[in-house]
Design a protein around this motif. Structure first.
Motif, PDB file in Angstrom:
ATOM      1  N   PHE A   4      17.074  70.339  47.460  1.00 26.68           N
ATOM      2  CA  PHE A   4      18.479  70.124  47.806  1.00 26.68           C
ATOM      3  C   PHE A   4      18.681  70.005  49.317  1.00 26.68           C
ATOM      4  O   PHE A   4      19.531  69.247  49.775  1.00 26.68           O
ATOM      5  CB  PHE A   4      19.342  71.219  47.176  1.00 26.68           C
ATOM      6  N   ILE A   7      17.704  66.402  50.079  1.00 22.31           N
ATOM      7  CA  ILE A   7      18.779  65.445  49.766  1.00 22.31           C
ATOM      8  C   ILE A   7      19.895  65.558  50.804  1.00 22.31           C
ATOM      9  O   ILE A   7      20.409  64.554  51.302  1.00 22.31           O
ATOM     10  CB  ILE A   7      19.330  65.689  48.343  1.00 22.31           C
ATOM     11  N   GLY A  22      25.882  64.852  45.548  1.00 16.83           N
ATOM     12  CA  GLY A  22      26.078  66.299  45.491  1.00 16.83           C
ATOM     13  C   GLY A  22      26.751  66.802  44.236  1.00 16.83           C
ATOM     14  O   GLY A  22      26.975  67.987  44.085  1.00 16.83           O
ATOM     15  N   ASP A  23      27.051  65.917  43.292  1.00 15.48           N
ATOM     16  CA  ASP A  23      27.638  66.392  42.044  1.00 15.48           C
ATOM     17  C   ASP A  23      26.866  65.763  40.889  1.00 15.48           C
ATOM     18  O   ASP A  23      25.930  64.997  41.100  1.00 15.48           O
ATOM     19  CB  ASP A  23      29.131  66.051  41.983  1.00 15.48           C
ATOM     20  N   ASP A  24      27.253  66.077  39.651  1.00 17.50           N
ATOM     21  CA  ASP A  24      26.499  65.546  38.527  1.00 17.50           C
ATOM     22  C   ASP A  24      26.611  64.035  38.430  1.00 17.50           C
ATOM     23  O   ASP A  24      25.669  63.368  38.020  1.00 17.50           O
ATOM     24  CB  ASP A  24      26.963  66.217  37.229  1.00 17.50           C
ATOM     25  N   ASP A  40      18.945  59.598  36.323  1.00 18.02           N
ATOM     26  CA  ASP A  40      17.949  60.652  36.148  1.00 18.02           C
ATOM     27  C   ASP A  40      16.622  60.037  35.742  1.00 18.02           C
ATOM     28  O   ASP A  40      16.576  59.121  34.932  1.00 18.02           O
ATOM     29  CB  ASP A  40      18.384  61.647  35.054  1.00 18.02           C
ATOM     30  N   ASP A  68      24.908  64.575  32.230  1.00 17.69           N
ATOM     31  CA  ASP A  68      25.595  64.499  33.533  1.00 17.69           C
ATOM     32  C   ASP A  68      26.990  63.873  33.385  1.00 17.69           C
ATOM     33  O   ASP A  68      27.938  64.300  34.039  1.00 17.69           O
ATOM     34  CB  ASP A  68      24.768  63.691  34.540  1.00 17.69           C
ATOM     35  N   ARG A 147      31.856  69.892  40.401  1.00 18.54           N
ATOM     36  CA  ARG A 147      31.394  71.268  40.628  1.00 18.54           C
ATOM     37  C   ARG A 147      32.351  72.020  41.554  1.00 18.54           C
ATOM     38  O   ARG A 147      32.269  73.249  41.648  1.00 18.54           O
ATOM     39  CB  ARG A 147      29.993  71.235  41.251  1.00 18.54           C
ATOM     40  N   SER A 214      20.792  72.233  33.936  1.00 17.41           N
ATOM     41  CA  SER A 214      19.504  71.536  33.896  1.00 17.41           C
ATOM     42  C   SER A 214      18.438  72.289  34.676  1.00 17.41           C
ATOM     43  O   SER A 214      17.254  72.167  34.396  1.00 17.41           O
ATOM     44  CB  SER A 214      19.645  70.112  34.436  1.00 17.41           C
TER      45      SER A 214
END
Ligand code: ADP
Ligand code: MG
Length: 323
Positions: A4, A7, A22-24, A40, A68, A147, A214
């Motif tokens: 993270f 990223i 930064g989110d799903d 993914d 997601d 989130r 996940s």
């Protein structure tokens, strides 16, 4: 540098979209809809065993992406499929695409494009098999979930049961034993997860924040905490476990349910006054929803045992680049 941080440092830029990195899902307003997009990747020997049943693999490759979309409260529309294949094996491809389309059909999500290449030969071993799906969904503007948005006082809920996928991995690694029916149910959860799409839709305008589990409950709750700038208090005794996991030793139960990844349940927050609506959302979606704790001010996650004492949780959640 963990996954993270990597990223955040190299791939996060200011974005004019409703939701960027930064989110799903990325959330993009187009006309009078909000489009949710997620991507993914599954790689042989990192995300799945080489001898995995191809029909299940087709299911899972799409399921993790639909999960997601569910976390964003989006309705699946279509997806793109990119494949790097070590070889073109007709039987394998028939089974893989069968699993993929069976799940796609369940949610009316069409395959609309992709890319297919041969995986490189490296010292006589072709591979790894790599599957990358980009899934696209939509919702009315302002109805999508992220989130961010959890507030102190909100209650924390989770769908289904947690820890079965991690139990399957422990069984595969020889770190646990179970009777055949428990093995079968744990492996079914690992290899054929159910994306909680209908629940995500029901939670629009109800959940204040949501994520799919996940990487493990504590890690994913940590992501809600970071994005919402809140902390959390969990009651271990309330965390829903399957009958199979409850038959395992207590330390393994805790590790699987608190830190095990790959469950693809939804973890979400909702105001305390909305309990009846959340329960109704679960019923409408056909999945159990369980209250497991509260959102609190200030950072950090506290897990309480059955006697209300702080529990040690020396687990780290899944991270591809953890050092
Ligand atoms: P999820 O578990 O929901 O699939 P990830 O943990 O894989 O999300 O990724 C975390 C966030 O970082 C997501 O918003 C994802 O879109 C973003 N992300 C991951 N890798 C990259 C990348 N290489 N470039 C830009 N964004 C990325
Ligand atoms: Mg996710």
């Amino acid at each position: 540098m963990n996954e993270f941080e990597l990223i955040a440092r190299y791939f996060t830029r200011p974005s004019r979209e409703r939701q960027g990195v930064g989110d799903d899902c990325a959330l993009i307003d187009v006309g009078d809809r909000t489009i949710a997009i997620t991507c993914d990747m599954l790689i042989e020997q990192r995300h799945f065993f080489s001898d995995v049943d191809p029909e299940s693999l087709g299911h899972k490759a799409l399921a993790v992406n639909l999960s997601d979309l569910a976390a964003a409260g989006a309705t699946p529309r279509c997806f793109l499929l990119a494949l790097a294949l070590p070889r073109a094996d007709g039987d394998w491809l028939a089974a893989f695409s069968g699993g993929l389309f069976a799940l796609a059909g369940q949610f009316g999500c069409e395959l609309v494009g992709g890319d297919t290449t041969r995986a490189p030969d490296w010292q006589q071993t072709a591979g790894p098999l790599t599957i990358c799906i980009t899934a696209i969904g939509d919702a009315a503007p302002g109805q999508t979930l992220t989130r961010a948005g959890a507030r102190p006082g909100d209650e924390l809920w989770v769908s289904g049961a947690l820890g079965d996928a991690a139990l399957a991995l422990a069984l595969a690694a020889g770190g646990a034993n179970a009777e055949r029916p428990d093995r079968m149910s744990a492996f079914a959860r690992l290899e054929r997860p159910t994306p909680r799409v209908r629940l995500g839709e029901q939670l629009r305008g109800l959940a204040t924040a949501a994520i799919d589990v996940s990487d493990g409950l504590l890690g994913d709750l940590g992501h809600i905490g970071e994005r919402s700038q809140v902390g959390a208090r969990l009651r271990w005794a309330d965390v829903p476990l399957s009958a199979a996991l409850r038959r395992q030793p207590a330390p393994l139960q805790r590790r699987c349910a608190l830190a095990g990844g790959d469950d693809y349940e939804l973890l979400f927050s909702a105001p305390p006054g909305r309990r009846a609506q959340v329960a109704a959302a679960g019923r409408a979606a056909g999945v159990a929803v369980t209250r497991i704790g509260e959102v609190v001010a200030g950072p950090g996650i506290v897990v309480l045992d059955a006697d209300g004492r702080n529990m040690e949780t020396p687990y780290s959640s899944f991270d591809h680049f953890e050092t």
